[in-house]
Design a protein around this motif. Structure first.
Motif, PDB file in Angstrom:
ATOM      1  N   VAL A  44       0.858  -1.189   0.000  1.00  0.00           N
ATOM      2  CA  VAL A  44       0.000   0.000   0.000  1.00  0.00           C
ATOM      3  C   VAL A  44       0.893   1.237   0.000  1.00  0.00           C
ATOM      4  O   VAL A  44       2.003   1.218   0.534  1.00  0.00           O
ATOM      5  N   ARG A  45       0.396   2.281  -0.639  1.00  0.00           N
ATOM      6  CA  ARG A  45       1.132   3.542  -0.687  1.00  0.00           C
ATOM      7  C   ARG A  45       0.152   4.698  -0.767  1.00  0.00           C
ATOM      8  O   ARG A  45      -1.027   4.533  -1.109  1.00  0.00           O
ATOM      9  N   ASP A  46       0.640   5.888  -0.462  1.00  0.00           N
ATOM     10  CA  ASP A  46      -0.130   7.115  -0.570  1.00  0.00           C
ATOM     11  C   ASP A  46      -0.318   7.415  -2.059  1.00  0.00           C
ATOM     12  O   ASP A  46       0.652   7.456  -2.819  1.00  0.00           O
ATOM     13  N   SER A  47      -1.547   7.652  -2.472  1.00  0.00           N
ATOM     14  CA  SER A  47      -1.809   7.890  -3.897  1.00  0.00           C
ATOM     15  C   SER A  47      -1.263   9.231  -4.379  1.00  0.00           C
ATOM     16  O   SER A  47      -1.025   9.405  -5.570  1.00  0.00           O
ATOM     17  N   LYS A  48      -1.058  10.179  -3.476  1.00  0.00           N
ATOM     18  CA  LYS A  48      -0.590  11.506  -3.863  1.00  0.00           C
ATOM     19  C   LYS A  48       0.929  11.618  -3.899  1.00  0.00           C
ATOM     20  O   LYS A  48       1.460  12.465  -4.602  1.00  0.00           O
ATOM     21  N   ASP A  49       1.624  10.822  -3.122  1.00  0.00           N
ATOM     22  CA  ASP A  49       3.071  10.992  -2.998  1.00  0.00           C
ATOM     23  C   ASP A  49       3.770   9.635  -3.008  1.00  0.00           C
ATOM     24  O   ASP A  49       4.104   9.084  -1.963  1.00  0.00           O
ATOM     25  N   HIS A  50       4.016   9.124  -4.192  1.00  0.00           N
ATOM     26  CA  HIS A  50       4.657   7.815  -4.330  1.00  0.00           C
ATOM     27  C   HIS A  50       6.087   7.809  -3.802  1.00  0.00           C
ATOM     28  O   HIS A  50       6.613   6.755  -3.448  1.00  0.00           O
ATOM     29  N   ALA A  51       6.701   8.983  -3.720  1.00  0.00           N
ATOM     30  CA  ALA A  51       8.079   9.066  -3.232  1.00  0.00           C
ATOM     31  C   ALA A  51       8.197   8.670  -1.762  1.00  0.00           C
ATOM     32  O   ALA A  51       9.290   8.363  -1.286  1.00  0.00           O
ATOM     33  N   LEU A  52       7.068   8.666  -1.037  1.00  0.00           N
ATOM     34  CA  LEU A  52       7.098   8.246   0.362  1.00  0.00           C
ATOM     35  C   LEU A  52       7.357   6.757   0.513  1.00  0.00           C
ATOM     36  O   LEU A  52       7.642   6.275   1.600  1.00  0.00           O
ATOM     37  N   GLY A  53       7.239   6.025  -0.575  1.00  0.00           N
ATOM     38  CA  GLY A  53       7.465   4.583  -0.524  1.00  0.00           C
ATOM     39  C   GLY A  53       6.177   3.831  -0.260  1.00  0.00           C
ATOM     40  O   GLY A  53       5.081   4.390  -0.331  1.00  0.00           O
ATOM     41  N   ALA A  54       6.317   2.564   0.051  1.00  0.00           N
ATOM     42  CA  ALA A  54       5.161   1.699   0.278  1.00  0.00           C
ATOM     43  C   ALA A  54       5.408   0.814   1.482  1.00  0.00           C
ATOM     44  O   ALA A  54       6.557   0.529   1.829  1.00  0.00           O
ATOM     45  N   HIS A  55       4.333   0.395   2.092  1.00  0.00           N
ATOM     46  CA  HIS A  55       4.396  -0.596   3.162  1.00  0.00           C
ATOM     47  C   HIS A  55       4.013  -1.930   2.542  1.00  0.00           C
ATOM     48  O   HIS A  55       3.068  -2.011   1.755  1.00  0.00           O
ATOM     49  N   THR A  56       4.744  -2.976   2.884  1.00  0.00           N
ATOM     50  CA  THR A  56       4.430  -4.300   2.346  1.00  0.00           C
ATOM     51  C   THR A  56       4.053  -5.247   3.467  1.00  0.00           C
ATOM     52  O   THR A  56       4.513  -5.114   4.604  1.00  0.00           O
ATOM     53  N   PHE A  57       3.198  -6.199   3.109  1.00  0.00           N
ATOM     54  CA  PHE A  57       2.654  -7.147   4.071  1.00  0.00           C
ATOM     55  C   PHE A  57       2.628  -8.539   3.456  1.00  0.00           C
ATOM     56  O   PHE A  57       2.338  -8.687   2.266  1.00  0.00           O
ATOM     57  N   GLY A  58       2.867  -9.535   4.283  1.00  0.00           N
ATOM     58  CA  GLY A  58       2.707 -10.914   3.837  1.00  0.00           C
ATOM     59  C   GLY A  58       1.225 -11.224   3.662  1.00  0.00           C
ATOM     60  O   GLY A  58       0.357 -10.475   4.105  1.00  0.00           O
ATOM     61  N   ARG A  59       0.950 -12.332   2.998  1.00  0.00           N
ATOM     62  CA  ARG A  59      -0.450 -12.692   2.728  1.00  0.00           C
ATOM     63  C   ARG A  59      -1.265 -12.837   4.002  1.00  0.00           C
ATOM     64  O   ARG A  59      -2.397 -12.357   4.081  1.00  0.00           O
TER      65      ARG A  59
END
Length: 74
Positions: A44-59
């Motif tokens: 998941v990531r912020d739709s406005k600021d992709h430069a902030l990166g993303a958080h990832t999660f296992g299934r």
């Protein structure tokens, strides 16, 4: 410690992922985007600021989160 090759692999996955904006975002554009990565992890990531990166999660983590949102416990 995470190896540099693992970090680069994750970054590559995030760059080529097929991102989808939440249908609850409305017109104010304050929302998140979600993607299922090639590894099967969810991001998941912020739709406005992709430069902030993303958080990832296992299934399993993702499934628990979605269940908690749906049943109102979160």
């Amino acid at each position: 410690m995470i190896e540099q090759s693992a970090i680069r692999a994750m970054q590559s996955e995030l760059e080529v992922a097929s991102w989808h904006k939440s249908t609850f975002s409305g017109t104010n554009n304050n929302c998140i985007e979600h993607a299922v990565l090639a590894s099967g992890r969810h991001a998941v990531r912020d739709s406005k600021d992709h430069a902030l990166g993303a958080h990832t999660f296992g299934r399993d983590q993702w499934r628990a989160f979605v269940t908690a949102v749906q049943d109102g416990s979160l």
